[in-house]
Design an enzyme around this catalytic site. Structure first.
Site, PDB file in Angstrom:
ATOM      1  N   CYS A  87       0.917  13.600 -28.823  1.00 38.02           N
ATOM      2  CA  CYS A  87       1.656  14.724 -27.630  1.00 38.02           C
ATOM      3  C   CYS A  87       2.137  14.098 -26.266  1.00 38.02           C
ATOM      4  O   CYS A  87       1.401  13.601 -25.756  1.00 38.02           O
ATOM      5  CB  CYS A  87       1.504  15.842 -28.157  1.00 38.02           C
ATOM      6  N   ARG A 103      -1.320  28.031 -31.077  1.00 38.01           N
ATOM      7  CA  ARG A 103      -2.525  27.545 -30.340  1.00 38.01           C
ATOM      8  C   ARG A 103      -3.456  28.361 -28.946  1.00 38.01           C
ATOM      9  O   ARG A 103      -2.753  29.166 -28.201  1.00 38.01           O
ATOM     10  CB  ARG A 103      -2.530  26.176 -29.515  1.00 38.01           C
ATOM     11  N   CYS A 162       3.717  17.169  -8.232  1.00 36.04           N
ATOM     12  CA  CYS A 162       4.569  18.102  -8.729  1.00 36.04           C
ATOM     13  C   CYS A 162       5.306  18.222  -7.652  1.00 36.04           C
ATOM     14  O   CYS A 162       5.531  19.443  -6.974  1.00 36.04           O
ATOM     15  CB  CYS A 162       4.370  18.070  -9.574  1.00 36.04           C
ATOM     16  N   CYS A 210       6.687  21.805 -29.530  1.00 29.41           N
ATOM     17  CA  CYS A 210       5.613  22.288 -29.014  1.00 29.41           C
ATOM     18  C   CYS A 210       6.011  23.028 -28.090  1.00 29.41           C
ATOM     19  O   CYS A 210       6.101  22.421 -26.767  1.00 29.41           O
ATOM     20  CB  CYS A 210       4.411  21.211 -28.229  1.00 29.41           C
ATOM     21  N   CYS A 213       6.336  25.800  -9.440  1.00 32.23           N
ATOM     22  CA  CYS A 213       5.299  27.088 -11.170  1.00 32.23           C
ATOM     23  C   CYS A 213       4.496  27.682 -10.056  1.00 32.23           C
ATOM     24  O   CYS A 213       3.053  27.094 -10.133  1.00 32.23           O
ATOM     25  CB  CYS A 213       4.905  25.924 -12.128  1.00 32.23           C
TER      26      CYS A 213
HETATM   27 FE1  SF4 Z   1       4.703  19.913 -12.219  1.00 37.30          FE
HETATM   28 FE2  SF4 Z   1       5.112  22.999 -13.055  1.00 37.30          FE
HETATM   29 FE3  SF4 Z   1       3.804  20.611 -15.006  1.00 37.30          FE
HETATM   30 FE4  SF4 Z   1       2.253  21.924 -12.567  1.00 37.30          FE
HETATM   31  S1  SF4 Z   1       3.966  22.850 -14.120  1.00 37.30           S
HETATM   32  S2  SF4 Z   1       2.816  19.584 -13.235  1.00 37.30           S
HETATM   33  S3  SF4 Z   1       3.913  22.012 -10.844  1.00 37.30           S
HETATM   34  S4  SF4 Z   1       5.674  21.141 -13.335  1.00 37.30           S
END
Ligand code: SF4
Ligand code: SAM
Ligand code: DTB
Length: 325
Positions: free
Chosen positions: A137, A269, A62, A197, A66
């Protein structure tokens, strides 16, 4: 406190102030949990729990960073990147989940945003899962207004898009997108008529003020989330936040209780993190107003209690699957 005051306390409000939310966290523990349990009973049968199951339909690689996530290409976590699964594979996993008791099937993709080229395949998996009689979802990153409408047309019921933490702590957690980006996608989701959600994570080194900030943001959205996941960080080696101080169990329960009080009609949740929680801590979270869990031994990339462990927990607590409308 008279009966009328109690009834009012259970009505949804959108004008919470940060100070009011922080003050709820400061209540004596038993008082906070008692109030939350009362509000819970006003809107829900406390013996009922909603059961969702996750599948990572596109794992790893990704573009976002994060700081909690095993799937970011920015960190070495050992999670291999995969291609988007075929719709048939997803639908057969959903059929298995349904046989195992899941009521909602949540398809997660490690994307910053949904690309139009992937829409036909995603739409096929959503309609296939919906045709099994499951709630659907998806959590696919940022959406445009048009994409949200296309997902709705394919049979999507819920879209998961978390605010993750309070606005002041957000840039410590992720720098590749802003809080406003999240709010924009949530607006597209609501405007397309999808159920929302939306929740967050605790245990990322944030303060109580940040936890209150997250719940304040959720409670002042134009519509409260239909589902409100509170995740306890699953620490993933290689991610920047893996070494954060864990949140104390009682503080975790306080967070659930405040979520119940500020978003009284949301299905709260008890989300990621049950794997490292005692049965007693989970029972306290249910008492404080949690009424949904993820079932199945795997979340997206991390583990969750197995079927037998959860069946025993729910039986011992006298809890049963939520009645669906
Ligand atoms: Fe990508 Fe952030 Fe989702 Fe993880 S939480 S898959 S790093 S967007
Ligand atoms: N890429 C999409 C996105 O971020 O919106 C969808 C998938 S993402 C993994 C969904 C949510 O899972 C995140 O918003 C975060 O709240 C939660 N999550 C991810 N990793 C986690 C972890 N290690 N512990 C707890 N929750 C986590
Ligand atoms: C949510 O709030 N939690 C789920 C779901 N929404 C997509 C994800 C939890 C992921 C936990 C870490 C993992 O398994 O990779």
């Amino acid at each position: 406190m008279n009966v009328h005051v109690r009834a009012d306390a259970a009505l949804p409000r959108h004008d919470w102030t940060p100070a009011e939310v922080e003050a709820l966290f400061e209540l004596p523990f038993a008082e906070l949990v008692f109030r939350a349990a009362e509000v819970h009973r006003r809107w829900f049968d406390p013996a009922e729990v909603q059961l969702s199951q996750l599948l990572s339909v596109k794992t790893g690689g990704c573009a976002e960073n994060c700081g909690y996530c095993s799937q970011s290409a920015s960190f070495k976590t050992g999670v291999a990147a995969t291609k988007l699964m075929d719709a048939e594979t997803v639908v057969s996993a959903a059929a298995e989940a349904k046989a195992g008791g899941a009521q909602r099937f949540c398809m997660g993709a490690a994307w910053r945003d949904l690309k139009d080229r992937d829409l036909p395949k995603v739409a096929a998996m959503i309609s296939g899962v919906k045709a099994l009689g499951l709630e659907t979802c998806a959590t696919l990153g940022m959406l445009t207004a048009g994409q949200a409408q296309a997902l709705k047309a394919a049979g999507l019921d819920y879209y998961n898009h978390n605010l993750d933490t309070g606005p002041d702590y957000y840039s410590t957690v992720v720098t590749t997108r802003t809080y406003q980006d999240r709010l924009d996608t949530l607006a597209h989701v609501r405007e397309a008529g999808l159920s929302t959600c939306c929740g967050g994570i605790v245990g990322m080194g944030e303060t109580r003020r940040d936890r209150a900030g997250l719940l304040h943001s959720l409670a002042t959205l134009p519509a409260h989330p239909d589902s409100l996941p509170i995740n306890d960080l699953m620490p993933v080696p290689g991610t920047p936040l893996a070494g954060s101080d864990p949140v104390d169990g009682l503080e975790f329960v306080r967070t659930i209780a405040v979520a119940r009080l500020v978003c009284p009609k949301s299905v709260v949740r008890l989300s990621a993190g049950r794997e490292h929680m005692s049965r007693e801590l989970q029972a306290l979270a249910f008492l404080a107003g949690a009424n949904s869990i993820f079932i199945g031994a795997q979340l997206l990339t991390t583990s969750n209690p197995d079927k037998n462990t959860d069946a025993a927990l729910l039986a011992d607590l006298g809890m049963r699957p939520m009645t669906m409308n």
